[in-house]
Enzyme design. Structure first.
Site, PDB file in Angstrom:
ATOM      1  N   ASP A  25     -13.842   2.136  -8.250  1.00  0.00           N
ATOM      2  CA  ASP A  25     -14.315   0.776  -8.453  1.00  0.00           C
ATOM      3  C   ASP A  25     -14.656   0.230  -7.066  1.00  0.00           C
ATOM      4  O   ASP A  25     -14.998   1.003  -6.172  1.00  0.00           O
ATOM      5  CB  ASP A  25     -13.250  -0.059  -9.181  1.00  0.00           C
ATOM      6  CG  ASP A  25     -13.832  -1.280  -9.879  1.00  0.00           C
ATOM      7  OD1 ASP A  25     -13.945  -2.328  -9.220  1.00  0.00           O
ATOM      8  OD2 ASP A  25     -14.193  -1.193 -11.071  1.00  0.00           O
ATOM      9  N   SER A  40      -3.589  -2.412 -15.547  1.00  0.00           N
ATOM     10  CA  SER A  40      -3.576  -3.028 -16.873  1.00  0.00           C
ATOM     11  C   SER A  40      -4.136  -2.055 -17.898  1.00  0.00           C
ATOM     12  O   SER A  40      -5.173  -1.431 -17.668  1.00  0.00           O
ATOM     13  CB  SER A  40      -4.417  -4.316 -16.873  1.00  0.00           C
ATOM     14  OG  SER A  40      -4.548  -4.839 -18.183  1.00  0.00           O
ATOM     15  N   GLY A  68      -8.841   0.105 -19.245  1.00  0.00           N
ATOM     16  CA  GLY A  68      -7.830   0.010 -18.207  1.00  0.00           C
ATOM     17  C   GLY A  68      -8.472  -0.477 -16.920  1.00  0.00           C
ATOM     18  O   GLY A  68      -9.692  -0.416 -16.760  1.00  0.00           O
ATOM     19  N   LYS A  69      -7.672  -0.964 -16.011  1.00  0.00           N
ATOM     20  CA  LYS A  69      -8.171  -1.332 -14.680  1.00  0.00           C
ATOM     21  C   LYS A  69      -6.968  -1.490 -13.761  1.00  0.00           C
ATOM     22  O   LYS A  69      -5.901  -1.941 -14.174  1.00  0.00           O
ATOM     23  CB  LYS A  69      -8.970  -2.638 -14.719  1.00  0.00           C
ATOM     24  CG  LYS A  69      -9.684  -2.970 -13.419  1.00  0.00           C
ATOM     25  CD  LYS A  69     -10.834  -2.007 -13.111  1.00  0.00           C
ATOM     26  CE  LYS A  69     -12.011  -2.180 -14.037  1.00  0.00           C
ATOM     27  NZ  LYS A  69     -13.223  -1.456 -13.560  1.00  0.00           N
ATOM     28  N   GLY A  70      -7.161  -1.094 -12.513  1.00  0.00           N
ATOM     29  CA  GLY A  70      -6.091  -1.220 -11.541  1.00  0.00           C
ATOM     30  C   GLY A  70      -6.629  -1.697 -10.212  1.00  0.00           C
ATOM     31  O   GLY A  70      -7.847  -1.713  -9.984  1.00  0.00           O
TER      32      GLY A  70
END
Length: 418
Positions: free
Chosen positions: A146, A60, A105-107
Protein backbone atom coordinates in the site's frame (compact mmCIF):
# COMPACT_ATOMS: atom_id res chain seq x y z
CA UNK A 1 -8.98 19.73 1.09
CA UNK A 2 -9.85 18.77 4.66
CA UNK A 3 -8.25 16.54 7.22
CA UNK A 4 -11.35 16.57 9.45
CA UNK A 5 -13.52 14.01 7.65
CA UNK A 6 -13.31 10.61 9.35
CA UNK A 7 -12.83 7.98 6.61
CA UNK A 8 -14.60 5.28 8.64
CA UNK A 9 -17.66 7.51 8.95
CA UNK A 10 -17.47 8.15 5.19
CA UNK A 11 -17.47 4.40 4.51
CA UNK A 12 -20.45 3.86 6.80
CA UNK A 13 -22.37 6.67 5.12
CA UNK A 14 -21.69 5.16 1.68
CA UNK A 15 -22.99 1.79 2.88
CA UNK A 16 -26.11 3.41 4.37
CA UNK A 17 -26.79 5.25 1.09
CA UNK A 18 -26.71 2.00 -0.88
CA UNK A 19 -28.52 -0.09 1.72
CA UNK A 20 -31.52 2.26 1.41
CA UNK A 21 -32.08 0.68 -2.02
CA UNK A 22 -31.91 -2.91 -0.73
CA UNK A 23 -33.95 -5.08 1.64
CA UNK A 24 -31.60 -5.31 4.63
CA UNK A 25 -32.46 -5.58 8.32
CA UNK A 26 -30.96 -3.10 10.75
CA UNK A 27 -28.83 -5.76 12.43
CA UNK A 28 -27.32 -7.04 9.18
CA UNK A 29 -26.70 -3.48 8.01
CA UNK A 30 -24.77 -2.80 11.22
CA UNK A 31 -22.76 -5.95 10.61
CA UNK A 32 -21.91 -4.81 7.07
CA UNK A 33 -20.63 -1.47 8.42
CA UNK A 34 -18.16 -2.68 11.03
CA UNK A 35 -14.99 -4.79 11.10
CA UNK A 36 -15.01 -8.25 12.65
CA UNK A 37 -11.76 -7.59 14.52
CA UNK A 38 -8.92 -5.08 14.73
CA UNK A 39 -5.40 -5.93 15.90
CA UNK A 40 -3.65 -3.05 17.67
CA UNK A 41 -0.13 -3.91 18.75
CA UNK A 42 3.06 -2.21 19.93
CA UNK A 43 6.32 -3.20 18.25
CA UNK A 44 9.61 -2.78 20.09
CA UNK A 45 12.30 -2.38 17.44
CA UNK A 46 16.04 -1.87 17.79
CA UNK A 47 17.39 1.15 15.93
CA UNK A 48 20.79 1.30 14.22
CA UNK A 49 22.27 3.16 17.22
CA UNK A 50 21.19 0.40 19.60
CA UNK A 51 18.22 2.26 21.10
CA UNK A 52 14.71 0.79 21.23
CA UNK A 53 11.79 2.58 19.58
CA UNK A 54 8.18 1.49 20.07
CA UNK A 55 5.77 1.65 17.12
CA UNK A 56 1.98 1.32 17.15
CA UNK A 57 0.69 -0.99 14.39
CA UNK A 58 -2.78 -2.04 13.20
CA UNK A 59 -4.50 -4.75 11.16
CA UNK A 60 -8.26 -4.65 10.53
CA UNK A 61 -10.22 -7.66 9.27
CA UNK A 62 -13.54 -6.32 8.11
CA UNK A 63 -15.67 -9.11 6.60
CA UNK A 64 -14.81 -12.66 5.57
CA UNK A 65 -18.15 -13.80 4.16
CA UNK A 66 -16.82 -14.12 0.60
CA UNK A 67 -13.33 -15.43 1.36
CA UNK A 68 -10.02 -14.65 3.09
CA UNK A 69 -9.38 -11.08 4.23
CA UNK A 70 -7.38 -9.13 1.66
CA UNK A 71 -5.72 -5.75 1.74
CA UNK A 72 -2.55 -3.73 1.96
CA UNK A 73 -0.14 -2.55 4.62
CA UNK A 74 0.83 1.13 4.56
CA UNK A 75 3.57 3.12 6.25
CA UNK A 76 2.41 6.72 6.61
CA UNK A 77 2.24 9.26 9.47
CA UNK A 78 -1.54 9.55 9.07
CA UNK A 79 -2.28 5.88 9.79
CA UNK A 80 -4.72 5.37 12.66
CA UNK A 81 -7.32 2.87 13.83
CA UNK A 82 -10.28 4.45 12.02
CA UNK A 83 -8.32 4.75 8.79
CA UNK A 84 -7.43 1.06 8.65
CA UNK A 85 -11.02 0.15 9.55
CA UNK A 86 -12.29 2.27 6.67
CA UNK A 87 -9.73 0.97 4.20
CA UNK A 88 -10.46 -2.64 5.15
CA UNK A 89 -14.16 -1.99 4.61
CA UNK A 90 -13.55 -0.49 1.19
CA UNK A 91 -11.60 -3.65 0.35
CA UNK A 92 -14.63 -5.83 1.16
CA UNK A 93 -16.84 -3.96 -1.26
CA UNK A 94 -14.09 -3.51 -3.85
CA UNK A 95 -13.56 -7.27 -4.02
CA UNK A 96 -17.31 -7.85 -4.20
CA UNK A 97 -17.75 -5.21 -6.93
CA UNK A 98 -15.33 -7.00 -9.24
CA UNK A 99 -16.47 -10.46 -8.13
CA UNK A 100 -13.25 -11.87 -6.67
CA UNK A 101 -13.56 -14.21 -3.65
CA UNK A 102 -12.06 -12.14 -0.84
CA UNK A 103 -13.12 -10.21 2.20
CA UNK A 104 -11.40 -7.03 3.34
CA UNK A 105 -8.32 -6.29 5.39
CA UNK A 106 -5.92 -3.39 5.87
CA UNK A 107 -2.95 -2.69 8.07
CA UNK A 108 -0.51 0.07 8.77
CA UNK A 109 2.09 1.74 10.93
CA UNK A 110 2.03 5.53 11.51
CA UNK A 111 5.58 6.39 10.45
CA UNK A 112 7.41 8.34 7.78
CA UNK A 113 9.66 5.62 6.28
CA UNK A 114 12.03 8.26 4.93
CA UNK A 115 13.20 8.86 8.50
CA UNK A 116 14.47 5.28 8.93
CA UNK A 117 17.26 3.25 7.38
CA UNK A 118 16.60 0.16 5.28
CA UNK A 119 17.83 -2.09 8.08
CA UNK A 120 15.51 -0.36 10.58
CA UNK A 121 12.56 -0.75 8.22
CA UNK A 122 13.40 -4.43 7.77
CA UNK A 123 13.45 -5.04 11.53
CA UNK A 124 10.18 -3.10 11.90
CA UNK A 125 8.50 -5.04 9.08
CA UNK A 126 9.67 -8.40 10.38
CA UNK A 127 8.48 -7.48 13.89
CA UNK A 128 5.06 -6.62 12.48
CA UNK A 129 5.02 -9.88 10.49
CA UNK A 130 5.67 -11.82 13.72
CA UNK A 131 2.65 -10.17 15.34
CA UNK A 132 0.53 -10.81 12.24
CA UNK A 133 1.54 -14.48 12.07
CA UNK A 134 -1.50 -15.90 13.97
CA UNK A 135 -3.90 -13.87 11.80
CA UNK A 136 -2.52 -14.21 8.28
CA UNK A 137 -2.22 -17.19 5.95
CA UNK A 138 -3.04 -18.26 2.40
CA UNK A 139 -6.65 -19.05 3.39
CA UNK A 140 -7.01 -16.53 6.25
CA UNK A 141 -5.70 -13.05 5.51
CA UNK A 142 -3.41 -12.08 2.64
CA UNK A 143 -1.63 -8.69 2.99
CA UNK A 144 -0.26 -6.67 0.08
CA UNK A 145 1.59 -3.37 -0.58
CA UNK A 146 0.00 0.00 0.00
CA UNK A 147 1.25 3.54 0.57
CA UNK A 148 5.06 3.58 1.07
CA UNK A 149 5.39 -0.22 0.99
CA UNK A 150 6.24 -2.41 -1.97
CA UNK A 151 7.88 -5.62 -3.13
CA UNK A 152 10.73 -5.29 -0.63
CA UNK A 153 8.46 -5.19 2.41
CA UNK A 154 6.24 -7.98 1.04
CA UNK A 155 9.28 -10.21 0.54
CA UNK A 156 10.34 -9.55 4.17
CA UNK A 157 6.86 -10.49 5.45
CA UNK A 158 6.77 -13.64 3.33
CA UNK A 159 10.22 -14.73 4.51
CA UNK A 160 9.39 -14.07 8.17
CA UNK A 161 6.13 -16.02 7.97
CA UNK A 162 7.69 -18.95 6.12
CA UNK A 163 10.61 -19.09 8.55
CA UNK A 164 8.37 -19.08 11.63
CA UNK A 165 5.96 -21.60 10.12
CA UNK A 166 8.79 -23.75 8.67
CA UNK A 167 6.98 -23.95 5.34
CA UNK A 168 6.82 -22.55 1.83
CA UNK A 169 3.74 -20.35 1.40
CA UNK A 170 4.17 -17.75 -1.36
CA UNK A 171 0.40 -17.09 -1.34
CA UNK A 172 0.52 -15.64 2.18
CA UNK A 173 1.34 -12.23 0.66
CA UNK A 174 0.89 -10.57 -2.72
CA UNK A 175 2.70 -7.76 -4.45
CA UNK A 176 5.96 -9.69 -4.26
CA UNK A 177 8.88 -9.44 -6.67
CA UNK A 178 8.46 -11.85 -9.59
CA UNK A 179 11.49 -13.85 -8.51
CA UNK A 180 9.81 -14.40 -5.12
CA UNK A 181 6.50 -15.56 -6.58
CA UNK A 182 5.01 -12.27 -7.73
CA UNK A 183 2.84 -11.83 -10.80
CA UNK A 184 3.59 -10.17 -14.09
CA UNK A 185 1.43 -7.07 -14.53
CA UNK A 186 1.01 -6.35 -10.79
CA UNK A 187 2.97 -3.08 -10.76
CA UNK A 188 0.76 -1.50 -13.43
CA UNK A 189 -2.52 -3.06 -12.31
CA UNK A 190 -4.07 -0.21 -10.28
CA UNK A 191 -3.32 2.40 -12.93
CA UNK A 192 -4.49 0.03 -15.66
CA UNK A 193 -7.90 -0.55 -14.07
CA UNK A 194 -8.28 3.20 -13.43
CA UNK A 195 -7.83 3.79 -17.16
CA UNK A 196 -10.03 0.86 -18.26
CA UNK A 197 -12.84 2.07 -15.99
CA UNK A 198 -12.48 5.64 -17.28
CA UNK A 199 -12.49 4.41 -20.89
CA UNK A 200 -15.70 2.44 -20.28
CA UNK A 201 -17.31 5.47 -18.59
CA UNK A 202 -16.46 7.72 -21.54
CA UNK A 203 -17.97 5.14 -23.88
CA UNK A 204 -21.09 4.93 -21.70
CA UNK A 205 -21.37 8.72 -22.04
CA UNK A 206 -20.92 8.45 -25.84
CA UNK A 207 -17.50 10.05 -25.70
CA UNK A 208 -14.00 8.92 -26.67
CA UNK A 209 -11.21 8.91 -24.10
CA UNK A 210 -8.66 9.55 -26.87
CA UNK A 211 -10.02 13.10 -27.14
CA UNK A 212 -9.79 13.78 -23.40
CA UNK A 213 -7.63 16.21 -21.47
CA UNK A 214 -6.41 14.64 -18.21
CA UNK A 215 -5.16 15.83 -14.82
CA UNK A 216 -3.66 13.41 -12.28
CA UNK A 217 -3.32 14.33 -8.59
CA UNK A 218 -0.64 12.16 -6.99
CA UNK A 219 2.33 10.82 -8.94
CA UNK A 220 3.22 7.66 -7.13
CA UNK A 221 2.81 4.28 -8.74
CA UNK A 222 -0.93 4.44 -9.44
CA UNK A 223 -0.85 8.07 -10.63
CA UNK A 224 2.03 7.89 -13.06
CA UNK A 225 0.96 4.54 -14.52
CA UNK A 226 -2.53 5.98 -15.07
CA UNK A 227 -1.00 8.99 -16.83
CA UNK A 228 1.23 6.79 -19.00
CA UNK A 229 -1.56 4.39 -20.02
CA UNK A 230 -4.16 7.08 -20.71
CA UNK A 231 -1.63 8.90 -22.91
CA UNK A 232 -1.09 5.65 -24.81
CA UNK A 233 -4.83 5.72 -25.62
CA UNK A 234 -4.36 9.16 -27.20
CA UNK A 235 -5.51 11.37 -24.33
CA UNK A 236 -3.58 14.53 -23.46
CA UNK A 237 -2.09 14.73 -19.96
CA UNK A 238 -2.06 18.45 -19.10
CA UNK A 239 -1.35 18.39 -15.35
CA UNK A 240 0.13 16.15 -12.66
CA UNK A 241 1.09 16.76 -9.05
CA UNK A 242 2.75 15.22 -6.03
CA UNK A 243 3.06 16.25 -2.38
CA UNK A 244 5.43 19.10 -3.33
CA UNK A 245 3.10 20.73 -5.88
CA UNK A 246 1.90 20.40 -9.44
CA UNK A 247 2.73 21.23 -13.05
CA UNK A 248 0.49 22.29 -15.94
CA UNK A 249 0.85 22.63 -19.68
CA UNK A 250 -2.13 23.51 -21.87
CA UNK A 251 -0.78 21.48 -24.78
CA UNK A 252 0.14 18.50 -22.61
CA UNK A 253 3.44 16.78 -21.92
CA UNK A 254 5.06 13.35 -21.80
CA UNK A 255 4.01 11.72 -18.49
CA UNK A 256 6.92 9.26 -18.62
CA UNK A 257 9.41 12.15 -18.88
CA UNK A 258 7.65 13.78 -15.91
CA UNK A 259 8.12 10.59 -13.92
CA UNK A 260 11.81 10.49 -14.88
CA UNK A 261 12.15 14.06 -13.63
CA UNK A 262 10.47 13.13 -10.33
CA UNK A 263 12.76 10.12 -9.96
CA UNK A 264 15.83 12.32 -10.48
CA UNK A 265 14.77 15.33 -8.39
CA UNK A 266 12.19 13.99 -5.93
CA UNK A 267 9.27 15.96 -7.38
CA UNK A 268 7.46 16.76 -10.62
CA UNK A 269 7.92 20.44 -9.77
CA UNK A 270 10.50 22.02 -12.07
CA UNK A 271 9.75 19.69 -14.99
CA UNK A 272 11.01 21.59 -18.06
CA UNK A 273 8.09 20.61 -20.36
CA UNK A 274 5.58 22.32 -18.04
CA UNK A 275 4.26 25.84 -18.73
CA UNK A 276 3.62 26.67 -15.08
CA UNK A 277 3.59 25.34 -11.55
CA UNK A 278 0.26 24.92 -9.74
CA UNK A 279 -0.99 23.74 -6.36
CA UNK A 280 -2.79 20.47 -5.74
CA UNK A 281 -6.08 22.33 -5.24
CA UNK A 282 -5.49 24.17 -8.53
CA UNK A 283 -5.07 20.82 -10.28
CA UNK A 284 -8.23 19.37 -8.74
CA UNK A 285 -10.29 22.28 -10.08
CA UNK A 286 -8.86 22.42 -13.61
CA UNK A 287 -11.29 22.43 -16.54
CA UNK A 288 -10.37 18.99 -17.90
CA UNK A 289 -12.32 16.05 -19.29
CA UNK A 290 -10.86 13.50 -16.88
CA UNK A 291 -9.62 14.06 -13.32
CA UNK A 292 -7.77 11.24 -11.55
CA UNK A 293 -7.28 11.65 -7.77
CA UNK A 294 -4.39 9.23 -7.07
CA UNK A 295 -3.11 10.37 -3.66
CA UNK A 296 -4.74 9.90 -0.24
CA UNK A 297 -8.33 9.91 1.03
CA UNK A 298 -10.37 13.12 1.49
CA UNK A 299 -8.55 15.04 -1.26
CA UNK A 300 -11.82 16.70 -2.33
CA UNK A 301 -14.30 17.93 0.26
CA UNK A 302 -17.67 19.61 -0.26
CA UNK A 303 -16.23 23.11 -0.60
CA UNK A 304 -13.58 22.12 -3.14
CA UNK A 305 -16.12 20.03 -5.06
CA UNK A 306 -18.05 23.23 -5.78
CA UNK A 307 -15.03 24.35 -7.82
CA UNK A 308 -14.37 21.04 -9.63
CA UNK A 309 -14.71 21.56 -13.38
CA UNK A 310 -13.88 18.07 -14.69
CA UNK A 311 -16.52 16.11 -16.60
CA UNK A 312 -15.49 12.73 -15.25
CA UNK A 313 -13.49 11.51 -12.23
CA UNK A 314 -11.87 8.08 -12.02
CA UNK A 315 -10.66 7.38 -8.49
CA UNK A 316 -7.20 5.79 -8.42
CA UNK A 317 -6.92 6.58 -4.68
CA UNK A 318 -9.05 5.08 -1.92
CA UNK A 319 -11.72 7.45 -0.63
CA UNK A 320 -10.52 10.65 -2.32
CA UNK A 321 -13.98 12.26 -2.13
CA UNK A 322 -15.85 12.99 1.09
CA UNK A 323 -19.58 12.16 1.16
CA UNK A 324 -20.28 15.91 0.96
CA UNK A 325 -18.16 16.12 -2.20
CA UNK A 326 -20.10 13.20 -3.66
CA UNK A 327 -23.37 15.01 -3.08
CA UNK A 328 -22.08 18.20 -4.69
CA UNK A 329 -20.66 16.41 -7.73
CA UNK A 330 -23.85 14.39 -8.20
CA UNK A 331 -25.80 17.64 -8.18
CA UNK A 332 -23.37 19.05 -10.77
CA UNK A 333 -23.74 15.95 -13.01
CA UNK A 334 -20.04 15.11 -12.72
CA UNK A 335 -19.64 11.39 -13.41
CA UNK A 336 -17.53 9.64 -10.75
CA UNK A 337 -16.20 6.13 -11.32
CA UNK A 338 -15.76 5.04 -7.67
CA UNK A 339 -12.57 3.71 -6.14
CA UNK A 340 -14.07 0.28 -5.45
CA UNK A 341 -14.17 -0.25 -9.21
CA UNK A 342 -11.63 2.13 -10.68
CA UNK A 343 -8.63 1.09 -8.58
CA UNK A 344 -9.64 -2.55 -8.16
CA UNK A 345 -6.93 -3.63 -10.60
CA UNK A 346 -4.45 -3.88 -7.74
CA UNK A 347 -6.45 -6.40 -5.73
CA UNK A 348 -7.59 -8.20 -8.88
CA UNK A 349 -4.03 -8.90 -10.01
CA UNK A 350 -3.15 -9.70 -6.39
CA UNK A 351 -5.87 -12.35 -6.69
CA UNK A 352 -4.25 -13.59 -9.90
CA UNK A 353 -0.90 -13.73 -8.06
CA UNK A 354 -2.49 -15.73 -5.23
CA UNK A 355 -4.06 -18.15 -7.72
CA UNK A 356 -0.71 -18.59 -9.46
CA UNK A 357 1.03 -19.15 -6.10
CA UNK A 358 -1.48 -21.83 -5.14
CA UNK A 359 -1.17 -23.59 -8.49
CA UNK A 360 2.62 -23.09 -8.77
CA UNK A 361 1.89 -22.16 -12.39
CA UNK A 362 2.57 -18.64 -13.64
CA UNK A 363 0.93 -16.53 -16.34
CA UNK A 364 2.32 -14.22 -19.00
CA UNK A 365 1.81 -10.48 -18.63
CA UNK A 366 -0.47 -10.58 -21.67
CA UNK A 367 -2.74 -13.13 -19.97
CA UNK A 368 -2.79 -11.10 -16.74
CA UNK A 369 -3.77 -7.93 -18.60
CA UNK A 370 -6.41 -9.72 -20.69
CA UNK A 371 -8.01 -11.28 -17.60
CA UNK A 372 -7.95 -7.92 -15.79
CA UNK A 373 -9.58 -6.19 -18.77
CA UNK A 374 -12.43 -8.70 -18.77
CA UNK A 375 -13.08 -8.41 -15.04
CA UNK A 376 -13.12 -4.59 -14.99
CA UNK A 377 -15.31 -4.34 -18.11
CA UNK A 378 -17.79 -6.89 -16.72
CA UNK A 379 -17.86 -5.08 -13.36
CA UNK A 380 -18.54 -1.76 -15.06
CA UNK A 381 -21.42 -3.36 -16.98
CA UNK A 382 -22.86 -4.72 -13.70
CA UNK A 383 -22.53 -1.23 -12.18
CA UNK A 384 -24.38 0.49 -15.01
CA UNK A 385 -27.10 -2.18 -14.98
CA UNK A 386 -27.70 -1.53 -11.27
CA UNK A 387 -27.53 2.24 -11.87
CA UNK A 388 -30.30 2.04 -14.46
CA UNK A 389 -32.40 -0.72 -12.85
CA UNK A 390 -32.60 0.92 -9.42
CA UNK A 391 -32.66 4.50 -10.77
CA UNK A 392 -29.72 5.38 -8.53
CA UNK A 393 -28.23 8.86 -8.04
CA UNK A 394 -24.63 8.01 -9.02
CA UNK A 395 -22.18 5.27 -9.92
CA UNK A 396 -20.82 4.96 -6.38
CA UNK A 397 -24.19 4.03 -4.95
CA UNK A 398 -24.63 1.59 -7.84
CA UNK A 399 -21.30 -0.08 -7.08
CA UNK A 400 -22.22 -0.45 -3.43
CA UNK A 401 -25.64 -1.87 -4.30
CA UNK A 402 -23.93 -4.55 -6.40
CA UNK A 403 -21.25 -5.24 -3.79
CA UNK A 404 -23.49 -5.27 -0.71
CA UNK A 405 -25.91 -7.65 -2.38
CA UNK A 406 -23.07 -10.06 -3.16
CA UNK A 407 -21.77 -9.94 0.43
CA UNK A 408 -25.31 -10.32 1.75
CA UNK A 409 -25.95 -13.35 -0.49
CA UNK A 410 -22.78 -15.05 0.77
CA UNK A 411 -23.71 -14.32 4.39
CA UNK A 412 -27.27 -15.60 4.02
CA UNK A 413 -26.13 -18.77 2.23
CA UNK A 414 -23.66 -19.54 5.04
CA UNK A 415 -26.10 -18.73 7.83
CA UNK A 416 -25.37 -17.09 11.18
CA UNK A 417 -23.40 -19.28 13.59
CA UNK A 418 -23.43 -19.86 16.50
Amino acid sequence: MTGETNPFESLQEQIDDAAAHLDISEGIQTRLKNPERVLETNLSVEMDDGSIEVFRAYRSQFNGDRGPYKGGIRYHPGVNRDEVKALSGWMVYKCATVGIPYGGGKGGIPIDPNEYSESELERLTRSFAKELRPLIGEDRDIPAPDVNTGQREMNWIKDTYETLENTTAPGVITGKDISSGGSAGRVEATGRSTVIAAREAFEYLDRDISDATVAVQGYGNAGWITAKLVAELGATVVAVSDSSGGIYSEDGFDPVAAKDHKRETGSVVGFPQADEEISNDDLLTLDVDLLVPAALENAIDGDLAEEVSADLISEAANGPLTPEADDVLTEKDVTVVPDILANAGGVTVSYFEWVQNRQRFYWSEEKVNDELEGIIVDAFDDLTTAFETHDLPNFRTAAYVVAIQRVLDAYEQSGNWP
